[in-house]
Design an enzyme around this catalytic site. Structure first.
Site, short mmCIF file in Angstrom:
data_model
loop_
_atom_site.label_atom_id
_atom_site.label_comp_id
_atom_site.label_asym_id
_atom_site.label_seq_id
_atom_site.Cartn_x
_atom_site.Cartn_y
_atom_site.Cartn_z
N CYS A 43 21.81 19.16 58.84
CA CYS A 43 21.71 19.03 57.38
C CYS A 43 20.97 20.23 56.77
O CYS A 43 21.35 20.74 55.72
CB CYS A 43 20.94 17.78 56.98
N ASP A 44 19.88 20.65 57.39
CA ASP A 44 18.96 21.59 56.74
C ASP A 44 18.85 22.95 57.41
O ASP A 44 18.21 23.86 56.85
CB ASP A 44 17.54 20.97 56.70
N CYS B 121 16.78 16.70 60.59
CA CYS B 121 18.22 16.88 60.80
C CYS B 121 18.58 18.36 60.70
O CYS B 121 18.67 18.90 59.59
CB CYS B 121 18.99 16.07 59.77
#
Ligand code: NDP
Length: 303
Positions: free
Chosen positions: A144-145, A141
């Site tokens: 997300c990261d 993701c």
């Protein structure tokens, strides 16, 4: 008070999974004054919470995935659905009581009907060290990261919409983005291909796959099927999605890819058990079709 088995109350419907399909089912069943329990392993919302922008849900011009999921969660709880954060580990069918039991990691619950809405998860590469390095350079993701790798060189593996959206996003954060794809044309929509082509820090590694990932504490380099070794601080894996229905294989018919076999009516091979959203066999896996399945499954489950 509803029906009881011994001292335990029987729910009208238990929904496994609090993503878009599961919560939509909960809204419909709870609004019909049924006793509804939703079981969720992690957090509510499912896959859509990773989409920063949703612009294709009919009637909503623009909303973030998280806002959408939160609205749905509040709607389900407001309608009277009970939500417990426990991982379902199996289903037993107790025919003599005409009810089904859902086992979780900490309890058992009984219901007249069950709706499975467990979605899908990112496909794994199946490489040595993949699990160990997840969170240490391997990610599924980018939204997300990605921020952890600001200014670094990263790679994206895949050629679909997710891979290209991630590459476009990462190109604005990272110094360089490799895109690694097994064919020489992308499956992604043309508009995304064009967006990517406008970026000047993308290097295309076409007709190859990632065959090994190296690094002890964190990801250091990738080996490709054409023999190249590339250094990258992160690899964002976007090679599609797969269901996680193994625990149901003894009671429900699954297709060769592991999806629960069910038609547009969401009925599975077992009476009183329904499958809604991405976890079932279907042509179109979109937010709107997941919500639609939730309504169809709930209305079938509560008759
Ligand atoms: P897709 O299945 O669309 O694409 C997966 C990509 O990974 C393909 O390019 C495929 O290659 C490749 N791939 C699959 N398996 C392997 C493997 N074992 N090894 C190497 N490469 C592999 O998945 P997505 O996650 O991109 O999208 C899922 C769905 O969600 C799609 O319907 C998509 O359109 C939709 N979506 C829509 C978005 C939007 O509308 N904005 C955003 C994101 C997703 P190949 O092409 O050779 O098959």
């Amino acid at each position: 008070m509803g029906n009881m088995v011994g001292k335990q109350e029987i729910y009208d419907v238990i929904i496994v999974g609090a993503g878009t399909a599961g919560l939509s089912a909960a809204v419909y069943a709870a609004r019909a004054s049924k006793k509804v329990l939703v079981l969720e392993e992690t957090s509510y919302g499912g896959q859509i919470i990773y989409s920063p922008e949703v612009e294709n849900y009919p009637g909503i011009v623009h909303v973030s995935g998280f806002q959408f999921a939160t609205g749905l969660y509040e709607q389900a709880v407001g309608a009277g659905a009970e939500i417990r954060f426990e991982k379902a580990s199996g289903i037993q069918i107790l025919t003599e009581k005409e009810c089904k039991t859902v086992l979780t990691n900490s309890d058992t619950y009984k219901a007249k009907s069950i709706i499975i809405a467990t979605g899908s998860r990112s496909r794994r590469m199946g490489l040595d060290g993949e699990e160990r390095l997840t969170g240490a350079g391997i990610s599924y993701c980018a939204t997300c990261d990605g921020a952890f790798f600001k200014g670094r060189t990263v790679a994206v593996f895949g050629g679909g919409n997710t891979a290209l959206e991630e590459a476009v996003y990462l190109s604005g954060l990272c110094s360089k983005v490799y895109i690694i794809h097994r064919r020489n044309t992308f499956r992604a929509e043309q508009r995304l291909v064009e967006q990517l082509q406008q970026k000047n820090n993308i290097e295309y590694l076409m007709n190859c796959r990632v065959t090994a990932i190296n690094g002890s504490e964190k990801l250091e380099s990738l080996e490709l099927s054409d023999g190249r070794l590339i250094e990258a601080a992160a690899l964002f894996v976007a090679i599609g999605r797969e269901p996680q229905n193994e625990i149901y294989k003894d009671i429900l018919a699954l297709d060769e890819y592991g999806y629960i076999i069910a038609g547009e009516d969401c009925r599975t091979s077992a009476e009183g058990i329904f499958a809604a959203g991405d976890c079932r066999t279907k042509q179109v896996r979109q937010l709107v079709t997941a919500a639609s399945d939730g309504a169809v499954a709930a209305l079938a489950a509560i008759v």
